[in-house]
Design an enzyme around this catalytic site. Structure first.
Site, PDB file in Angstrom:
ATOM      1  N   GLU A   1      45.456  38.415  21.780  1.00  0.00           N
ATOM      2  CA  GLU A   1      45.377  37.762  22.389  1.00  0.00           C
ATOM      3  C   GLU A   1      45.120  37.406  20.733  1.00  0.00           C
ATOM      4  O   GLU A   1      44.594  37.519  19.681  1.00  0.00           O
ATOM      5  CB  GLU A   1      43.638  37.515  22.933  1.00  0.00           C
TER       6      GLU A   1
ATOM      7  N   GLY B   1      36.724  38.652  31.044  1.00  0.00           N
ATOM      8  CA  GLY B   1      35.540  39.391  30.296  1.00  0.00           C
ATOM      9  C   GLY B   1      36.599  39.306  28.968  1.00  0.00           C
ATOM     10  O   GLY B   1      35.996  38.194  28.160  1.00  0.00           O
ATOM     11  N   ARG B   2      36.143  40.480  28.393  1.00  0.00           N
ATOM     12  CA  ARG B   2      37.439  40.851  27.114  1.00  0.00           C
ATOM     13  C   ARG B   2      38.875  41.850  27.706  1.00  0.00           C
ATOM     14  O   ARG B   2      38.871  42.249  28.011  1.00  0.00           O
ATOM     15  CB  ARG B   2      36.342  41.215  25.859  1.00  0.00           C
TER      16      ARG B   2
ATOM     17  N   ASP C   1      42.747  35.814  32.602  1.00  0.00           N
ATOM     18  CA  ASP C   1      42.442  34.966  31.333  1.00  0.00           C
ATOM     19  C   ASP C   1      42.350  35.355  29.523  1.00  0.00           C
ATOM     20  O   ASP C   1      42.104  34.590  28.168  1.00  0.00           O
ATOM     21  CB  ASP C   1      40.714  34.067  31.991  1.00  0.00           C
TER      22      ASP C   1
ATOM     23  N   HIS D   1      42.196  32.135  27.517  1.00  0.00           N
ATOM     24  CA  HIS D   1      40.595  32.462  27.528  1.00  0.00           C
ATOM     25  C   HIS D   1      40.061  31.124  27.227  1.00  0.00           C
ATOM     26  O   HIS D   1      39.592  30.681  26.141  1.00  0.00           O
ATOM     27  CB  HIS D   1      41.159  32.760  25.546  1.00  0.00           C
TER      28      HIS D   1
END
Length: 305
Positions: free
Chosen positions: A250, A223-224, A245, A269
């Site tokens: 980030e 997700g985030r 991911d 990501h």
């Protein structure tokens, strides 16, 4: 006539002509176009700096994102401008990656890849696998349910959680609200977060939540990044496993301790980055523009409340 700007000529060319639409290219690092603009198609995975220039074009009435997430747009798009996301476009690809990360961690693919680079044949050992595992999906929207549909044939026990409790579907009897998170965590072997980036989701998987998970549990985040407290994850790495991911920060900087933490798999990501993305997004853009030409309301408009 509806005038739309695409972030580059490839998007304009792939969408092609739509009756009643004038298409132009506007890279938001350049000055705004001189003509009035109705729809601004934002660059894919662009940060707020690549969306904020739309505020300089008062004629814009819709910002169309190429992503499902809207956290980059919300702070910089004027309140009177609608924001539409790429609802449904990334569901299959993100679900594929989520299942891939689960399998990679459960079956030890990360260890196998490291051993292969050394030319080392690892001894056999029993690994967690996926059959009969209890899986909790956090964020049971279109992506979450797509993950659930792909996991069900693996003979898992699925539980779903969303911002508010509601009735279930063909996969789960009911969807729990986030107020039940701490009660549910001890009962699950795998937690998959598809949570969006909001103030209420930031750090929801923090020290207390992670401590509630049983030894050896796997936490997957597609997700985030900020939904998972990085420091809490580092403190639990080794007792728990993580397949991420998305991360916070980030991109994850070189030398960050997450890179070398035990039992952690990291992908950069890439949840929606497959060849399915562009044709699905092109179809959505054509549908969206045709609706606007017909005087209809746009689809997939985000509730800014």
């Amino acid at each position: 006539m509806v005038t739309v700007s695409f972030p580059d000529s490839s998007w304009r060319d792939d969408v092609g002509p739509v009756e009643g639409v004038t298409a132009l290219v506007w890279d938001p690092t350049d000055p705004p176009p001189t003509q009035e603009l109705d729809v601004f198609v934002a660059p894919y995975m662009g940060g707020p700096d690549l969306i904020e220039p739309v505020a300089q074009v008062p004629s814009v009435r819709l910002v169309q994102l190429l992503s499902a997430g809207v956290d980059a747009a919300l702070p910089v798009v004027p309140e009177h401008v609608a924001i539409a996301n790429a609802h449904g476009v990334h569901d299959a690809a993100t679900a594929e990656l989520a299942v891939g990360l689960v399998l990679a961690s459960q079956r030890g693919f990360d260890e196998f890849a490291t051993a292969q680079a050394k030319g080392e044949w690892l001894p056999r050992k029993f690994r967690p696998g996926l059959a009969d595992k209890r899986v909790l999906i956090l964020g049971y929207g279109s992506v979450g349910s797509a993950i659930g549909r792909r996991l069900a044939p693996f003979e898992v026990e699925l539980t779903a959680l969303a911002s508010r409790a509601r009735g279930g579907d063909e996969l789960v009897e009911r969807v729990h609200g986030t107020d039940k998170l701490l009660d549910l965590l001890p009962q699950h072997d795998i937690v998959i977060s598809v949570l969006p980036g909001t103030a209420t989701t930031r750090g929801i998987l923090g020290a207390e939540a992670l401590a509630a998970l049983p030894d050896g549990a796997l936490v997957v985040n597609v997700g985030r990044g900020p939904a998972l407290d990085t420091e809490a994850a580092l403190a639990e790495a080794g007792r728990l496993r993580f397949a991420l991911d998305v991360t916070d920060p980030e991109p994850l900087p070189a030398g960050h301790p997450l890179w070398s933490a035990p039992g952690v798999i990291i992908s950069p990501h890439v949840g929606g980055v497959t060849e399915a993305f562009r044709p699905r997004m092109v179809a959505l853009l054509r549908e969206q523009l045709a609706r606007l030409v017909a005087g209809e309301e746009p689809i997939h408009v985000v509730d800014r409340g």
